[in-house]
Design a protein around this motif. Structure first.
Motif, PDB file in Angstrom:
ATOM      1  N   ALA A  31       0.832  -1.205   0.000  1.00  0.00           N
ATOM      2  CA  ALA A  31       0.000   0.000   0.000  1.00  0.00           C
ATOM      3  C   ALA A  31       0.870   1.259   0.000  1.00  0.00           C
ATOM      4  N   ALA A  32       1.954   1.238   0.770  1.00  0.00           N
ATOM      5  CA  ALA A  32       2.865   2.387   0.807  1.00  0.00           C
ATOM      6  C   ALA A  32       3.507   2.606  -0.563  1.00  0.00           C
ATOM      7  N   ASN A  33       3.942   1.520  -1.210  1.00  0.00           N
ATOM      8  CA  ASN A  33       4.527   1.626  -2.552  1.00  0.00           C
ATOM      9  C   ASN A  33       3.508   2.175  -3.548  1.00  0.00           C
ATOM     10  N   ASP A  34       2.274   1.696  -3.457  1.00  0.00           N
ATOM     11  CA  ASP A  34       1.223   2.194  -4.342  1.00  0.00           C
ATOM     12  C   ASP A  34       1.049   3.702  -4.181  1.00  0.00           C
ATOM     13  N   ALA A  35       1.089   4.188  -2.943  1.00  0.00           N
ATOM     14  CA  ALA A  35       0.934   5.625  -2.688  1.00  0.00           C
ATOM     15  C   ALA A  35       2.093   6.417  -3.298  1.00  0.00           C
ATOM     16  N   ILE A  36       3.309   5.908  -3.169  1.00  0.00           N
ATOM     17  CA  ILE A  36       4.477   6.609  -3.721  1.00  0.00           C
ATOM     18  C   ILE A  36       4.451   6.590  -5.248  1.00  0.00           C
ATOM     19  N   ILE A  37       4.129   5.429  -5.837  1.00  0.00           N
ATOM     20  CA  ILE A  37       4.055   5.323  -7.299  1.00  0.00           C
ATOM     21  C   ILE A  37       2.942   6.226  -7.837  1.00  0.00           C
ATOM     22  N   THR A  38       1.805   6.267  -7.154  1.00  0.00           N
ATOM     23  CA  THR A  38       0.708   7.153  -7.554  1.00  0.00           C
ATOM     24  C   THR A  38       1.151   8.604  -7.507  1.00  0.00           C
ATOM     25  N   SER A  39       1.893   8.974  -6.479  1.00  0.00           N
ATOM     26  CA  SER A  39       2.412  10.335  -6.370  1.00  0.00           C
ATOM     27  C   SER A  39       3.318  10.665  -7.552  1.00  0.00           C
ATOM     28  N   LYS A  40       4.182   9.730  -7.935  1.00  0.00           N
ATOM     29  CA  LYS A  40       5.075   9.938  -9.073  1.00  0.00           C
ATOM     30  C   LYS A  40       4.270  10.112 -10.362  1.00  0.00           C
ATOM     31  N   ILE A  41       3.287   9.251 -10.574  1.00  0.00           N
ATOM     32  CA  ILE A  41       2.454   9.337 -11.777  1.00  0.00           C
ATOM     33  C   ILE A  41       1.705  10.675 -11.809  1.00  0.00           C
ATOM     34  N   ASN A  42       1.126  11.070 -10.684  1.00  0.00           N
ATOM     35  CA  ASN A  42       0.389  12.339 -10.636  1.00  0.00           C
ATOM     36  C   ASN A  42       1.302  13.527 -10.911  1.00  0.00           C
ATOM     37  N   THR A  43       2.523  13.493 -10.407  1.00  0.00           N
ATOM     38  CA  THR A  43       3.491  14.560 -10.669  1.00  0.00           C
ATOM     39  C   THR A  43       3.831  14.626 -12.152  1.00  0.00           C
ATOM     40  N   MET A  44       4.045  13.460 -12.771  1.00  0.00           N
ATOM     41  CA  MET A  44       4.337  13.429 -14.202  1.00  0.00           C
ATOM     42  C   MET A  44       3.178  14.019 -15.003  1.00  0.00           C
ATOM     43  N   ILE A  45       1.957  13.690 -14.621  1.00  0.00           N
ATOM     44  CA  ILE A  45       0.779  14.217 -15.318  1.00  0.00           C
ATOM     45  C   ILE A  45       0.691  15.733 -15.141  1.00  0.00           C
ATOM     46  N   GLU A  46       0.981  16.220 -13.933  1.00  0.00           N
ATOM     47  CA  GLU A  46       0.990  17.669 -13.698  1.00  0.00           C
ATOM     48  C   GLU A  46       2.042  18.364 -14.558  1.00  0.00           C
ATOM     49  N   GLU A  47       3.120  17.664 -14.897  1.00  0.00           N
ATOM     50  CA  GLU A  47       4.188  18.223 -15.726  1.00  0.00           C
ATOM     51  C   GLU A  47       3.885  18.092 -17.221  1.00  0.00           C
ATOM     52  N   GLY A  48       2.681  17.646 -17.550  1.00  0.00           N
ATOM     53  CA  GLY A  48       2.263  17.583 -18.949  1.00  0.00           C
ATOM     54  C   GLY A  48       2.432  16.225 -19.608  1.00  0.00           C
ATOM     55  N   TRP A  49       2.863  15.220 -18.848  1.00  0.00           N
ATOM     56  CA  TRP A  49       3.019  13.876 -19.403  1.00  0.00           C
ATOM     57  C   TRP A  49       1.692  13.143 -19.334  1.00  0.00           C
ATOM     58  N   GLU A  50       1.484  12.223 -20.251  1.00  0.00           N
ATOM     59  CA  GLU A  50       0.310  11.362 -20.281  1.00  0.00           C
ATOM     60  C   GLU A  50       0.799   9.922 -20.133  1.00  0.00           C
ATOM     61  N   LEU A  51       0.167   9.155 -19.249  1.00  0.00           N
ATOM     62  CA  LEU A  51       0.529   7.752 -19.105  1.00  0.00           C
ATOM     63  C   LEU A  51       0.008   7.001 -20.318  1.00  0.00           C
ATOM     64  N   ALA A  52       0.921   6.569 -21.194  1.00  0.00           N
ATOM     65  CA  ALA A  52       0.532   5.935 -22.454  1.00  0.00           C
ATOM     66  C   ALA A  52       0.238   4.453 -22.266  1.00  0.00           C
TER      67      ALA A  52
END
Length: 149
Positions: free
Chosen positions: A99-120
């Motif tokens: 669960a902790a890893n999921d939270a950290i990975i989600t944070s990374k993905i959300n940051t990338m999306i905020e920077e204009g990246w799209e999860l392909a």
């Protein structure tokens, strides 16, 4: 009239997609499945770029020469390393760690999306010895992001 507007909208959208140019970025999470919590788990994100052509040769029957580049030239020294927790500890599998890893990975993905990246897309795999006394293994996930140039 509605059909004409719909056809124009589809044509414009279709041309936009065809002409879209993207840059891509790969983020990798490596999660240890080594028993007793002895492994290391991380998110890796390269900051340096490499041109694969510098490390590529064409092999033929007549000329089977090896690429002369050194392995050290391929290595990337500029990267971010985010710590994750291991799946196991002395007590066995740790769902709290997952669960902790999921939270950290989600944070990374959300940051990338905020920077204009799209999860392909996402690709996963497991590497494990699987033999007697199996003491090695990783769960690896590659996240492929893209954004318009």
């Amino acid at each position: 009239m509605k059909k004409l507007i719909l056809i124009i909208a589809i044509a414009v959208f279709g041309l936009t997609e065809v002409n879209a140019q993207y840059e891509y970025k790969v983020i990798t999470s490596v999660e240890s499945i080594v028993p007793n919590g002895l492994g290391r788990s991380r998110i890796i994100s390269a900051n340096d770029t490499k041109d694969y052509k510098e490390f590529t040769t064409t092999q033929t029957e007549e000329d089977n020469t090896r690429n002369k580049s050194k392995r050290g030239e391929i290595r990337v020294k500029g990267y971010d390393e985010t710590k994750l927790l291991n799946f196991y500890n002395l007590g066995g599998i740790r769902f709290q760690n997952i669960a902790a890893n999921d939270a950290i990975i989600t944070s990374k993905i959300n940051t990338m999306i905020e920077e204009g990246w799209e999860l392909a897309f996402v690709n996963t795999g497991v590497e494990s010895e699987g033999g007697k006394g199996d003491g090695q293994g990783i769960f690896i996930t590659r996240y492929f992001f893209r954004r318009s140039k």
